[in-house]
Design a protein around this motif. Structure first.
Motif, PDB file in Angstrom:
ATOM      1  N   LEU A   1       0.814  -1.216   0.000  1.00  0.00           N
ATOM      2  CA  LEU A   1       0.000   0.000   0.000  1.00  0.00           C
ATOM      3  C   LEU A   1       0.846   1.264   0.000  1.00  0.00           C
ATOM      4  N   ALA A   2       2.115   1.155   0.419  1.00  0.00           N
ATOM      5  CA  ALA A   2       3.022   2.289   0.282  1.00  0.00           C
ATOM      6  C   ALA A   2       3.426   2.474  -1.172  1.00  0.00           C
ATOM      7  N   GLY A   3       3.402   1.369  -1.936  1.00  0.00           N
ATOM      8  CA  GLY A   3       3.811   1.426  -3.334  1.00  0.00           C
ATOM      9  C   GLY A   3       2.688   1.698  -4.308  1.00  0.00           C
ATOM     10  N   GLY A   4       1.432   1.530  -3.899  1.00  0.00           N
ATOM     11  CA  GLY A   4       0.320   1.738  -4.819  1.00  0.00           C
ATOM     12  C   GLY A   4      -0.993   1.935  -4.095  1.00  0.00           C
ATOM     13  N   LYS A   5      -1.844   2.782  -4.653  1.00  0.00           N
ATOM     14  CA  LYS A   5      -3.175   2.993  -4.090  1.00  0.00           C
ATOM     15  C   LYS A   5      -3.999   1.705  -4.174  1.00  0.00           C
ATOM     16  N   PRO A   6      -4.998   1.513  -3.292  1.00  0.00           N
ATOM     17  CA  PRO A   6      -5.796   0.293  -3.320  1.00  0.00           C
ATOM     18  C   PRO A   6      -6.423   0.013  -4.684  1.00  0.00           C
ATOM     19  N   GLU A   7      -6.927   1.076  -5.350  1.00  0.00           N
ATOM     20  CA  GLU A   7      -7.568   0.853  -6.637  1.00  0.00           C
ATOM     21  C   GLU A   7      -6.568   0.430  -7.708  1.00  0.00           C
ATOM     22  N   ALA A   8      -5.318   0.907  -7.597  1.00  0.00           N
ATOM     23  CA  ALA A   8      -4.285   0.513  -8.556  1.00  0.00           C
ATOM     24  C   ALA A   8      -3.897  -0.949  -8.341  1.00  0.00           C
ATOM     25  N   VAL A   9      -3.726  -1.333  -7.082  1.00  0.00           N
ATOM     26  CA  VAL A   9      -3.383  -2.726  -6.765  1.00  0.00           C
ATOM     27  C   VAL A   9      -4.525  -3.655  -7.184  1.00  0.00           C
ATOM     28  N   ALA A  10      -5.758  -3.248  -6.869  1.00  0.00           N
ATOM     29  CA  ALA A  10      -6.917  -4.064  -7.229  1.00  0.00           C
ATOM     30  C   ALA A  10      -7.044  -4.204  -8.742  1.00  0.00           C
ATOM     31  N   ALA A  11      -6.822  -3.119  -9.471  1.00  0.00           N
ATOM     32  CA  ALA A  11      -6.905  -3.174 -10.931  1.00  0.00           C
ATOM     33  C   ALA A  11      -5.844  -4.108 -11.490  1.00  0.00           C
TER      34      ALA A  11
ATOM     35  N   ILE B   1      -4.498  -6.695 -10.001  1.00  0.00           N
ATOM     36  CA  ILE B   1      -4.886  -8.073  -9.693  1.00  0.00           C
ATOM     37  C   ILE B   1      -5.964  -8.550 -10.653  1.00  0.00           C
ATOM     38  N   ARG B   2      -6.981  -7.725 -10.884  1.00  0.00           N
ATOM     39  CA  ARG B   2      -8.083  -8.137 -11.761  1.00  0.00           C
ATOM     40  C   ARG B   2      -7.632  -8.247 -13.208  1.00  0.00           C
ATOM     41  N   GLN B   3      -6.633  -7.465 -13.599  1.00  0.00           N
ATOM     42  CA  GLN B   3      -6.110  -7.535 -14.967  1.00  0.00           C
ATOM     43  C   GLN B   3      -4.974  -8.551 -15.097  1.00  0.00           C
ATOM     44  N   GLU B   4      -4.656  -9.241 -13.976  1.00  0.00           N
ATOM     45  CA  GLU B   4      -3.567 -10.226 -13.944  1.00  0.00           C
ATOM     46  C   GLU B   4      -2.256  -9.613 -14.430  1.00  0.00           C
ATOM     47  N   ASN B   5      -2.004  -8.399 -13.957  1.00  0.00           N
ATOM     48  CA  ASN B   5      -0.827  -7.637 -14.369  1.00  0.00           C
ATOM     49  C   ASN B   5       0.343  -7.970 -13.434  1.00  0.00           C
ATOM     50  N   ILE B   6       0.995  -9.092 -13.722  1.00  0.00           N
ATOM     51  CA  ILE B   6       2.093  -9.553 -12.875  1.00  0.00           C
ATOM     52  C   ILE B   6       3.266  -8.581 -12.914  1.00  0.00           C
ATOM     53  N   ALA B   7       3.493  -7.957 -14.070  1.00  0.00           N
ATOM     54  CA  ALA B   7       4.598  -7.000 -14.199  1.00  0.00           C
ATOM     55  C   ALA B   7       4.459  -5.870 -13.195  1.00  0.00           C
ATOM     56  N   PHE B   8       3.238  -5.347 -13.016  1.00  0.00           N
ATOM     57  CA  PHE B   8       3.018  -4.271 -12.042  1.00  0.00           C
ATOM     58  C   PHE B   8       3.149  -4.797 -10.618  1.00  0.00           C
ATOM     59  N   LEU B   9       2.540  -5.959 -10.347  1.00  0.00           N
ATOM     60  CA  LEU B   9       2.538  -6.488  -8.984  1.00  0.00           C
ATOM     61  C   LEU B   9       3.944  -6.798  -8.487  1.00  0.00           C
ATOM     62  N   THR B  10       4.805  -7.293  -9.359  1.00  0.00           N
ATOM     63  CA  THR B  10       6.163  -7.641  -8.928  1.00  0.00           C
ATOM     64  C   THR B  10       7.041  -6.416  -8.721  1.00  0.00           C
ATOM     65  N   LYS B  11       6.553  -5.231  -9.087  1.00  0.00           N
ATOM     66  CA  LYS B  11       7.277  -4.001  -8.784  1.00  0.00           C
ATOM     67  C   LYS B  11       6.970  -3.500  -7.377  1.00  0.00           C
ATOM     68  N   LEU B  12       5.954  -4.077  -6.744  1.00  0.00           N
ATOM     69  CA  LEU B  12       5.600  -3.671  -5.388  1.00  0.00           C
ATOM     70  C   LEU B  12       6.597  -4.262  -4.394  1.00  0.00           C
ATOM     71  N   PRO B  13       6.900  -3.560  -3.308  1.00  0.00           N
ATOM     72  CA  PRO B  13       7.890  -4.040  -2.335  1.00  0.00           C
ATOM     73  C   PRO B  13       7.533  -5.413  -1.773  1.00  0.00           C
ATOM     74  N   GLY B  14       8.496  -6.338  -1.809  1.00  0.00           N
ATOM     75  CA  GLY B  14       8.311  -7.651  -1.202  1.00  0.00           C
ATOM     76  C   GLY B  14       7.526  -8.648  -2.014  1.00  0.00           C
ATOM     77  N   ILE B  15       7.181  -8.315  -3.256  1.00  0.00           N
ATOM     78  CA  ILE B  15       6.343  -9.202  -4.063  1.00  0.00           C
ATOM     79  C   ILE B  15       7.146  -9.794  -5.218  1.00  0.00           C
TER      80      ILE B  15
ATOM     81  N   GLY C   1      -9.122   1.826 -14.655  1.00  0.00           N
ATOM     82  CA  GLY C   1      -8.155   1.165 -15.511  1.00  0.00           C
ATOM     83  C   GLY C   1      -6.768   1.439 -14.980  1.00  0.00           C
ATOM     84  N   LEU C   2      -5.776   0.719 -15.501  1.00  0.00           N
ATOM     85  CA  LEU C   2      -4.421   0.838 -14.994  1.00  0.00           C
ATOM     86  C   LEU C   2      -3.511   1.386 -16.074  1.00  0.00           C
ATOM     87  N   THR C   3      -2.817   2.475 -15.760  1.00  0.00           N
ATOM     88  CA  THR C   3      -1.885   3.053 -16.715  1.00  0.00           C
ATOM     89  C   THR C   3      -0.536   2.370 -16.610  1.00  0.00           C
ATOM     90  N   ALA C   4       0.382   2.749 -17.472  1.00  0.00           N
ATOM     91  CA  ALA C   4       1.689   2.105 -17.510  1.00  0.00           C
ATOM     92  C   ALA C   4       2.464   2.279 -16.215  1.00  0.00           C
TER      93      ALA C   4
END
Length: 210
Positions: free
Chosen positions: A88-98, A100-114, A138-141
Motif C-alpha cells: 500500500l506504500a507502493g500503490g493505491k488500493p484501486e491501482a493494486v486491485a486493478a 490483480i483483476r487484470q492479472e498484471n504480474i509486471a506491475f505487482l512484482t514491482k511492489l515491495p516484497g512481491i 483502468g491501470l496506466t503504464a
C-alpha cells in the motif's frame, strides 16, 4: 478489535505515527506517515489490530479502502502485515486491485516484497473479491488507476508514490516549486518500485543541496 482511532497526531517517523487519544499515545504503523502531517487537528485513522505471540500492533490507514485492501492482502499466503503495508506504500488500493483483476504480474512484482509466485497467488486468491475496489478503474503504464481516460499522462508524472511523497514534504513546509525542482533533478534515477519513504529521502537530499 480496534477499528479506528481518532485523535491528534503528536509524532511521526518513517514507519509510524503516534496518535494522542485522551492522553494515551497509540503507535500506529502506516503506509505513509507523512500524509498525517497535513493538519494539527484531530484525524481519524482506520486501523487493523494485529495480535501475535510477541507483540500487539496497530496498522493504520487514511481511508476505509486502504483498510479493506490491507485485510484482503492478509488473506494471501505469504503476505504478512509488513508486506501488505509495503504494497500500500507502493500503490493505491484501486491501482493494486486493478492490477490483480487484470492479472498484471509486471506491475505487482514491482511492489515491495512481491515476487512472481506471490503475485500469482494474489491474482488467484483475490481476483474475484476486489470488484468493489476497482469499479471502472483502468491501470496506466506507471500503475496509476483512474476512471477518466482523458487525463494526459504528463499530469500523472511520478506516479502514486511520488504524489504521496510530495504531499508529505509539502506538509513539512516545502513549496510546490521546490518540490518540482527536486523531482526533475532526481526522476531519471528513480526506480519504479521505490516507496513513498524512499522518494521522500531522495527529495530531501536534493532540497538540502539547494
Amino acid at each position: 478489535m480496534i477499528d479506528y482511532v481518532k485523535g491528534r497526531v503528536v509524532h511521526w517517523d518513517v514507519e509510524y505515527i503516534v496518535v494522542d487519544v485522551r492522553d494515551i499515545g497509540y503507535q500506529i504503523y502506516t503506509p505513509n506517515p507523512y500524509a498525517f502531517a497535513k493538519t494539527s487537528e484531530a484525524v481519524t485513522v482506520y486501523t487493523h489490530h494485529h495480535v501475535r505471540e510477541d507483540a500487539t500492533l496497530l496498522f493504520g490507514f487514511e481511508t476505509r479502502e486502504e483498510q479493506n485492501m490491507f485485510r484482503k492482502l492478509l488473506e494471501v499466503s505469504g503476505i504478512g502485515p509488513r508486506v501488505a503495508l509495503g504494497i500500500l506504500a507502493g500503490g493505491k488500493p484501486e491501482a493494486v486491485a486493478a492490477a490483480i483483476r487484470q492479472e498484471n504480474i509486471a506491475f505487482l512484482t514491482k511492489l515491495p516484497g512481491i515476487g512472481k509466485k506471490t503475485a500469482q497467488r494474489m491474482i488467484l486468491d483475490l481476483k474475484d473479491k476486489l470488484e468493489a475496489l476497482t469499479g471502472g478503474f483502468g491501470l496506466t503504464a506507471d500503475g496509476l488507476a483512474f476512471d477518466n481516460p482523458s487525463i494526459p499522462p504528463e499530469l500523472l508524472e511520478g506516479g502514486v508514490a511520488w504524489r504521496e511523497a510530495k504531499e508529505g514534504l509539502a506538509a513539512l513546509g516545502y513549496t510546490t516549486a521546490e518540490l518540482d525542482r527536486a523531482w526533475h533533478a532526481m526522476k531519471n534515477s528513480v526506480q519504479a518500485d521505490e516507496s513513498v519513504d524512499a522518494l521522500m529521502k531522495r527529495a530531501l537530499q536534493q532540497l538540502f543541496k539547494g
